[in-house]
Design a protein around this motif. Structure first.
Motif, PDB file in Angstrom:
ATOM      1  N   GLY A 198      31.429  41.487  44.199  1.00 18.33           N
ATOM      2  CA  GLY A 198      31.783  42.011  42.878  1.00 18.33           C
ATOM      3  C   GLY A 198      32.740  43.179  42.976  1.00 18.33           C
ATOM      4  N   ASP A 199      32.519  44.064  43.957  1.00 15.92           N
ATOM      5  CA  ASP A 199      33.431  45.188  44.168  1.00 15.92           C
ATOM      6  C   ASP A 199      34.820  44.692  44.571  1.00 15.92           C
ATOM      7  N   ALA A 200      34.852  43.688  45.454  1.00 19.68           N
ATOM      8  CA  ALA A 200      36.135  43.129  45.874  1.00 19.68           C
ATOM      9  C   ALA A 200      36.870  42.533  44.681  1.00 19.68           C
ATOM     10  N   GLY A 201      36.134  41.831  43.824  1.00 22.97           N
ATOM     11  CA  GLY A 201      36.759  41.254  42.638  1.00 22.97           C
ATOM     12  C   GLY A 201      37.295  42.312  41.700  1.00 22.97           C
ATOM     13  N   ALA A 202      36.566  43.421  41.553  1.00 20.77           N
ATOM     14  CA  ALA A 202      37.026  44.507  40.692  1.00 20.77           C
ATOM     15  C   ALA A 202      38.299  45.141  41.243  1.00 20.77           C
ATOM     16  N   VAL A 217      33.820  44.129  36.010  1.00 21.56           N
ATOM     17  CA  VAL A 217      34.137  42.752  36.380  1.00 21.56           C
ATOM     18  C   VAL A 217      32.829  42.048  36.736  1.00 21.56           C
ATOM     19  N   VAL A 218      32.462  41.058  35.942  1.00 21.91           N
ATOM     20  CA  VAL A 218      31.206  40.334  36.129  1.00 21.91           C
ATOM     21  C   VAL A 218      31.518  38.973  36.736  1.00 21.91           C
ATOM     22  N   ALA A 226      28.357  42.288  39.675  1.00 17.18           N
ATOM     23  CA  ALA A 226      29.464  42.943  38.983  1.00 17.18           C
ATOM     24  C   ALA A 226      30.049  44.037  39.846  1.00 17.18           C
ATOM     25  N   GLY A 227      31.314  44.334  39.583  1.00 16.36           N
ATOM     26  CA  GLY A 227      31.985  45.490  40.154  1.00 16.36           C
ATOM     27  C   GLY A 227      32.382  46.410  39.024  1.00 16.36           C
ATOM     28  N   GLY A 243      26.015  47.357  40.197  1.00 14.24           N
ATOM     29  CA  GLY A 243      26.496  46.022  39.857  1.00 14.24           C
ATOM     30  C   GLY A 243      25.526  44.910  40.154  1.00 14.24           C
ATOM     31  N   GLU A 244      24.435  45.208  40.868  1.00 15.50           N
ATOM     32  CA  GLU A 244      23.452  44.176  41.197  1.00 15.50           C
ATOM     33  C   GLU A 244      22.448  44.013  40.057  1.00 15.50           C
TER      34      GLU A 244
END
Length: 372
Positions: A198-202, A217-218, A226-227, A243-244
């Motif tokens: 999720g952090d990488a996606g954010a 970012v979910v 999520a990030g 985000g978890e």
């Protein structure tokens, strides 16, 4: 109480000589990334470094093959024409991996611009020890494909990842206290950065898709996570588990239309709603599933958006579930629950598709290793 946040190679405080050189080198590379075809004099002015320092740094970068001269600037003025510089994007590669998808791990090599060049995938079965073997096989396979030196390895993992690259827990992979960073460093001898997916996606949404400095970012797919970026900083949380939210248990009849929900997690409720889409149901069944996934997410995210005043929410993940239908349903539910005429939410579906985690992990390596 402070939050752990992601950090690039630059840190506050007194700089040692080697730190100052690293700082200045990263500064020059960043300015060349933003303004290609730049001269040494331009760099000195924009970075506020001395011309001697810039010349020394540029000479070293040229010797390493990271920067090249591209010609001279056409000028009618007096004096010697300035020689223009640019980063050689193909001089180094970054190895990036996404371990968040169902049934297969994906990886790629990326250049210094973050462009994904060479892709590879390794099939995975059920969660457990074999998934670690598959991850190592993927990394080793990509190392073998690299034609230029590798800056490092970036990996996006569904689960809680600490600052040392150890996966404290990944329910979807069946991992607990797996020191993934150490394993991959031992196997390859390369620097390794491990991120929550999720952090990488954010990070990818910020760097590649123009997301705002306040964005949630979910990701919906193999799991739910999520990030969160606030004020331009990635929020990781006091125990690296920001985000978890998927593992939070709820007892809210609104999520299931009045049915029993005791003891069930948000992730279970979302996965249940998504089942017809994952199973390849009829168009109507898939449409209804996407709407219900969005609604259930909206019930939960309204609290987060209202509490943190997040400006933007991006839905990402499996395209069978995450579409504009899902996003519109989520946004409508959030808006209906926030009793404020001040907050205005921007909601969108990620346009990065299946590449988001790969791009975010590669970008973090570029930041850590080259200041880019």
């Amino acid at each position: 109480m402070s939050a752990h946040r992601s950090g690039g190679p630059l840190r506050e405080g007194k700089l040692l000589p080697r730190d100052a050189r690293h700082h200045n080198r990263a500064l020059v590379l960043r300015h060349l990334r933003r303004s290609p075809e730049t001269s040494r004099s331009d760099l000195a002015r924009s970075t506020q470094l001395s011309r001697i320092t810039v010349s020394e740094l540029v000479a070293a970068l040229i010797d390493e093959g990271l920067v090249e001269e591209t010609g001279v600037r056409t000028s009618d003025g007096p004096g010697k024409p300035a020689r223009l510089l640019r980063i050689v994007s193909g001089a180094r590669n970054v190895l990036t991996c996404d371990l968040s998808r169902q049934e297969v791990f994906h990886g790629a090599l990326a250049d210094l611009d973050g462009t994904l060049l060479d892709r590879m995938e390794v099939p995975v079965a059920d969660a457990g020890p074999d998934t670690l073997v598959a991850a190592v096989d993927l990394v080793q396979g990509l190392v073998g494909r690299a034609q230029v030196p590798l800056l490092g390895i970036g990996v996006g993992v569904p689960g809680i990842v600490d600052e040392d690259g150890a996966v404290q827990r990944s329910t979807n992979l069946g991992w607990r206290a797996v020191r993934l960073g150490d394993v991959l460093r031992a196997e390859t001898g390369l620097p390794v950065t491990v991120l929550n997916d999720g952090d990488a996606g954010a990070l990818a949404e910020i760097s590649c898709a123009g997301a705002s400095g306040d964005v949630l970012v979910v990701r919906v797919g193999r799991g739910l996570g999520a990030g969160l970026v606030l004020g331009g900083e990635l929020v990781r949380g006091s125990a690296f588990s920001a985000g978890e939210f998927g593992h939070v248990r709820l007892e809210d009849p609104a999520l299931t239309g009045g049915g029993p929900v005791r003891g069930r997690t948000i992730e279970q409720l979302v996965q249940e709603a998504a089942a017809p889409a994952f199973a390849g149901g009829t168009l109507r069944e898939v449409f209804d599933a996407q709407q219900e996934v969005g609604r259930r997410l909206g019930v939960v995210l309204a609290v987060v958006v209202g509490m943190l005043d997040v400006a933007e929410v991006v839905l990402a993940g499996d395209p069978r579930v995450v579409t504009d239908v899902t996003t519109a349903s989520m946004a409508a539910e959030v808006e209906s629950r926030i009793a404020s005429d001040v907050h205005h939410l921007t909601a969108r579906t990620s346009g990065l598709g299946a590449e988001a985690v790969l791009l975010g992990a590669a970008g973090q390596v570029l930041a850590d290793r080259a200041g880019l």
